[in-house]
Design an enzyme around this catalytic site. Structure first.
Site, PDB file in Angstrom:
ATOM      1  CD  GLN A  45    -121.256 -77.228  76.579  1.00 21.02           C
ATOM      2  OE1 GLN A  45    -120.937 -77.265  75.397  1.00 21.02           O
ATOM      3  NE2 GLN A  45    -121.112 -76.158  77.317  1.00 21.02           N
ATOM      4  N   GLY A  46    -124.428 -81.046  78.028  1.00 17.36           N
ATOM      5  CA  GLY A  46    -125.883 -80.893  78.028  1.00 17.36           C
ATOM      6  C   GLY A  46    -126.306 -79.577  78.651  1.00 17.36           C
ATOM      7  CE1 TYR A  47    -123.000 -76.813  81.007  1.00 16.73           C
ATOM      8  CE2 TYR A  47    -122.719 -74.529  80.322  1.00 16.73           C
ATOM      9  CZ  TYR A  47    -122.368 -75.576  81.151  1.00 16.73           C
ATOM     10  OH  TYR A  47    -121.399 -75.389  82.101  1.00 16.73           O
ATOM     11  CB  SER A  48    -128.297 -75.706  74.116  1.00 19.35           C
ATOM     12  OG  SER A  48    -127.125 -74.945  74.119  1.00 19.35           O
ATOM     13  CD  GLU A  53    -118.644 -73.583  75.185  1.00 15.04           C
ATOM     14  OE1 GLU A  53    -119.258 -73.416  76.231  1.00 15.04           O
ATOM     15  OE2 GLU A  53    -119.199 -73.883  74.112  1.00 15.04           O
ATOM     16  CB  SER A  72    -124.974 -66.046  69.029  1.00 16.66           C
ATOM     17  OG  SER A  72    -125.528 -64.897  69.635  1.00 16.66           O
ATOM     18  CG  ASN A  73    -120.096 -63.927  66.095  1.00 17.10           C
ATOM     19  OD1 ASN A  73    -119.701 -64.755  66.924  1.00 17.10           O
ATOM     20  ND2 ASN A  73    -119.459 -63.710  64.964  1.00 17.10           N
ATOM     21  CD  GLU A  74    -126.120 -62.427  65.910  1.00 16.47           C
ATOM     22  OE1 GLU A  74    -125.889 -63.481  66.545  1.00 16.47           O
ATOM     23  OE2 GLU A  74    -125.971 -62.342  64.679  1.00 16.47           O
TER      24      GLU A  74
HETATM   25  C1  LIG Z   1    -122.989 -76.805  65.698  1.00 18.66           C
HETATM   26  C2  LIG Z   1    -123.442 -76.468  67.086  1.00 18.66           C
HETATM   27  C3  LIG Z   1    -122.965 -77.213  68.144  1.00 18.66           C
HETATM   28  C4  LIG Z   1    -123.423 -76.963  69.441  1.00 18.66           C
HETATM   29  N1  LIG Z   1    -122.974 -77.771  70.461  1.00 18.66           N
HETATM   30  C5  LIG Z   1    -123.543 -77.637  71.696  1.00 18.66           C
HETATM   31  C6  LIG Z   1    -123.231 -78.573  72.733  1.00 18.66           C
HETATM   32  O1  LIG Z   1    -122.443 -79.498  72.561  1.00 18.66           O
HETATM   33  N2  LIG Z   1    -123.865 -78.418  73.920  1.00 18.66           N
HETATM   34  C7  LIG Z   1    -124.746 -77.411  74.177  1.00 18.66           C
HETATM   35  O2  LIG Z   1    -125.256 -77.333  75.291  1.00 18.66           O
HETATM   36  N3  LIG Z   1    -125.063 -76.505  73.209  1.00 18.66           N
HETATM   37  C8  LIG Z   1    -124.493 -76.610  71.980  1.00 18.66           C
HETATM   38  N4  LIG Z   1    -124.817 -75.719  70.976  1.00 18.66           N
HETATM   39  C9  LIG Z   1    -125.858 -74.722  71.233  1.00 18.66           C
HETATM   40  C10 LIG Z   1    -125.383 -73.280  71.232  1.00 18.66           C
HETATM   41  O3  LIG Z   1    -124.752 -72.950  72.432  1.00 18.66           O
HETATM   42  C11 LIG Z   1    -126.633 -72.410  70.968  1.00 18.66           C
HETATM   43  O4  LIG Z   1    -127.051 -72.674  69.656  1.00 18.66           O
HETATM   44  C12 LIG Z   1    -126.357 -70.942  71.145  1.00 18.66           C
HETATM   45  O5  LIG Z   1    -126.172 -70.617  72.492  1.00 18.66           O
HETATM   46  C13 LIG Z   1    -127.529 -70.074  70.583  1.00 18.66           C
HETATM   47  O6  LIG Z   1    -128.730 -70.496  71.147  1.00 18.66           O
HETATM   48  P1  LIG Z   1    -129.997 -70.863  70.238  1.00 18.66           P
HETATM   49  O7  LIG Z   1    -129.545 -71.785  69.144  1.00 18.66           O
HETATM   50  O8  LIG Z   1    -131.073 -71.339  71.140  1.00 18.66           O
HETATM   51  O9  LIG Z   1    -130.422 -69.523  69.547  1.00 18.66           O
HETATM   52  P2  LIG Z   1    -131.227 -68.324  70.229  1.00 18.66           P
HETATM   53  O10 LIG Z   1    -130.679 -68.032  71.569  1.00 18.66           O
HETATM   54  O11 LIG Z   1    -132.691 -68.600  70.119  1.00 18.66           O
HETATM   55  O12 LIG Z   1    -130.849 -67.140  69.263  1.00 18.66           O
HETATM   56  C14 LIG Z   1    -131.433 -66.983  67.959  1.00 18.66           C
HETATM   57  C15 LIG Z   1    -130.841 -65.730  67.337  1.00 18.66           C
HETATM   58  O13 LIG Z   1    -131.198 -64.584  68.123  1.00 18.66           O
HETATM   59  C16 LIG Z   1    -130.004 -63.895  68.528  1.00 18.66           C
HETATM   60  N5  LIG Z   1    -130.188 -63.402  69.900  1.00 18.66           N
HETATM   61  C17 LIG Z   1    -130.648 -64.100  70.973  1.00 18.66           C
HETATM   62  N6  LIG Z   1    -130.643 -63.314  72.070  1.00 18.66           N
HETATM   63  C18 LIG Z   1    -130.151 -62.107  71.697  1.00 18.66           C
HETATM   64  C19 LIG Z   1    -129.865 -60.880  72.391  1.00 18.66           C
HETATM   65  N7  LIG Z   1    -130.101 -60.754  73.697  1.00 18.66           N
HETATM   66  N8  LIG Z   1    -129.331 -59.860  71.672  1.00 18.66           N
HETATM   67  C20 LIG Z   1    -129.104 -59.969  70.332  1.00 18.66           C
HETATM   68  N9  LIG Z   1    -129.352 -61.107  69.628  1.00 18.66           N
HETATM   69  C21 LIG Z   1    -129.852 -62.162  70.292  1.00 18.66           C
HETATM   70  C22 LIG Z   1    -128.903 -64.916  68.478  1.00 18.66           C
HETATM   71  O14 LIG Z   1    -127.637 -64.319  68.278  1.00 18.66           O
HETATM   72  C23 LIG Z   1    -129.314 -65.743  67.277  1.00 18.66           C
HETATM   73  O15 LIG Z   1    -128.898 -65.121  66.092  1.00 18.66           O
HETATM   74  C24 LIG Z   1    -124.352 -75.914  69.675  1.00 18.66           C
HETATM   75  C25 LIG Z   1    -124.809 -75.151  68.602  1.00 18.66           C
HETATM   76  C26 LIG Z   1    -124.384 -75.410  67.325  1.00 18.66           C
HETATM   77  C27 LIG Z   1    -124.922 -74.587  66.190  1.00 18.66           C
END
Ligand SMILES: Cc1cc2nc3c(=O)[nH]c(=O)nc-3n(C[C@H](O)[C@H](O)[C@H](O)COP(=O)(O)OP(=O)(O)OC[C@H]3O[C@@H](n4cnc5c(N)ncnc54)[C@H](O)[C@@H]3O)c2cc1C
Length: 396
Positions: A126-129, A244, A381-383
């Site tokens: 999955q190439g989203y993030s 998902e 994320s849970n937040e």
């Molecule tokens: C083990 C693992 C596997 C993954 N696999 C995939 C994958 O296969 N493909 C893919 O595309 N992605 C994948 N992901 C990515 C995942 O979807 C992102 O990590 C997730 O969406 C959070 O984005 P970020 O890491 O950029 O953190 P950020 O968005 O930068 O967030 C950082 C912190 O700020 C908090 N935060 C951000 N915005 C808000 C808000 N509006 N209100 C309150 N708090 C906030 C978040 O909760 C977090 O604690 C994976 C992540 C992990 C850890």
């Protein structure tokens, strides 16, 4: 609302149990129980075993050859698989891309890609993030520019789970940088063997390279690999995310984890008595068990609503938050229960066949504790989930 199982559902549970007893070798379930990696071959073998039984595509509609199980059947299957320590089903092709292609893909894409998801020829990731586009996914920057009958893709994806095993990646790419964030995104299917793609591992806290960075440098993708319409990818991306978040509560995993903690706490001692009799430990154990029972009931309520045709809404966010808190608490209790044996944590004991230090049950405890920190981050994320709950329930 009826939360008890019908005779038909009980018979289905027996059928699943019988299948697992016959087809799941002890060698594999022991590895899963011990938190060891079964590798690409292990996952492929499990997919093939389920496919031969017609149970791999249980969430696909009948018109695409799927078993089309209802929510209760899926729940029973997932619960029994977790209790038997069966390998997990890798979701990217089956539960994420499959439903998107079925709803938005062309006939040619359906005919070509769907059978290859099932027969294991294609392993999808999955190439989203991207760096800077996680929670705020719509700010993604990976660019795709039309050049004749190809798109030329440049940019970077990150956290791509098991990309090292994948030969295809579905990607969100920006095709119109002038449009409003959500409106200039397209959904592309990319062969990972195309020149210009580089996969670099990211080693997680547990020492395993479960996720990766994926770089695109002038990668040429045929236009027929565009899903749906150009610049409409956000619609498909959101549809995929609803898939998902299935089995989000993870009740079966928590129940299996809790049983393991109890087993450990009956063997380990504190002040000469079994740890399970220690008032502080027992109180924490009881609290998480009660939380789990309450969540299992909530889960059944939501499943029962889904079986009656009502789509879960904000409830899936509630299950995500509660389910991940419970699993992380169970991991923490296991870590405390094995005490010093959690310290000599060696990823080789999980990834390979090395003997663990201490009792067998101690080997995966630290790795699982560290690895499952991810649960409250991915899948939204849970937040972010709490934000959704607040908005819907409190109009915030
Ligand atoms: C083990 C693992 C596997 C993954 N696999 C995939 C994958 O296969 N493909 C893919 O595309 N992605 C994948 N992901 C990515 C995942 O979807 C992102 O990590 C997730 O969406 C959070 O984005 P970020 O890491 O950029 O953190 P950020 O968005 O930068 O967030 C950082 C912190 O700020 C908090 N935060 C951000 N915005 C808000 C808000 N509006 N209100 C309150 N708090 C906030 C978040 O909760 C977090 O604690 C994976 C992540 C992990 C850890």
């Amino acid at each position: 609302m009826d939360l008890s199982y019908t005779d038909e559902e009980k018979a289905f549970r027996d059928e699943v149990r019988g299948f697992l007893a016959e087809k799941l070798p002890k060698e594999i379930s022991d590895k899963i129980r011990a938190g060891r990696n079964i590798g690409k071959d292990g996952y492929e073998w499990w997919h093939a075993t389920l496919n031969a039984r017609g149970w791999l595509n249980f969430n696909w509609p009948k018109e695409f050859g799927g078993a089309e199980w209802n929510a209760i059947q899926r729940h029973i299957f997932e619960e029994e698989c977790a209790a038997a320590y069966a390998p997990r089903i890798v979701p990217f092709g089956l539960s994420m891309l499959g439903p998107v292609l079925q709803k938005f893909g062309s006939k040619a894409q359906q005919d070509y890609f769907l059978p290859r998801i099932l027969n294991g020829e294609h392993w999808w990731c999955q190439g989203y993030s991207e760096p800077g586009a996680g929670s705020d996914l719509a700010s993604l920057k990976t660019r795709a520019v039309r050049d004749g009958d190809h798109y030329v893709v440049n940019g970077q994806k990150t956290w791509t789970t098991l990309a090292q095993y994948a030969n295809w990646i579905f990607c969100l790419v920006r095709t119109d940088p002038e449009a409003k964030a959500q409106e200039g995104i397209s959904f592309l299917l990319i062969d990972m063997n195309t020149p210009g793609i580089e996969v670099r591992p990211i080693v997680l806290l547990d020492g395993t390279p479960e996720v990766n960075e994926v770089f695109f440098d002038d990668v040429r993708v045929p236009v027929e690999n565009l899903v749906g319409e150009e610049n409409k990818g956000w619609t498909y991306a959101k549809y995929l995310l609803t898939h998902e978040r299935t089995n989000i509560a993870g009740v079966g995993f928590s129940q299996a984890g809790l049983d393991m903690v109890k087993r450990i706490a009956r063997i380990e001692t504190a002040n000469g008595r079994p740890l399970i009799e220690n008032p502080h430990f027992a109180a924490r154990l009881a609290r998480v068990e009660i939380d789990l029972m309450a969540m299992a009931t909530t889960n059944m309520r939501i499943i029962s609503k889904a079986a009656a045709g009502q789509a879960p809404g904000v409830e899936s966010s509630m299950l995500k938050v509660k389910g991940t808190i419970i699993r992380q608490e169970i991991n923490d209790l296991a870590r405390r229960a094995v005490g010093p044996y959690a310290m000599p944590f060696a990823s080789e004991a999980v990834a390979g066949d090395n003997d663990p230090i201490g009792p067998d049950y101690a080997a995966p405890v630290a790795a699982q504790y560290f690895n499952n920190r991810k649960l409250s981050i991915f899948g939204g994320s849970n937040e972010i989930q709490r934000g959704i709950i607040a908005k819907v329930k409190m109009g915030g």
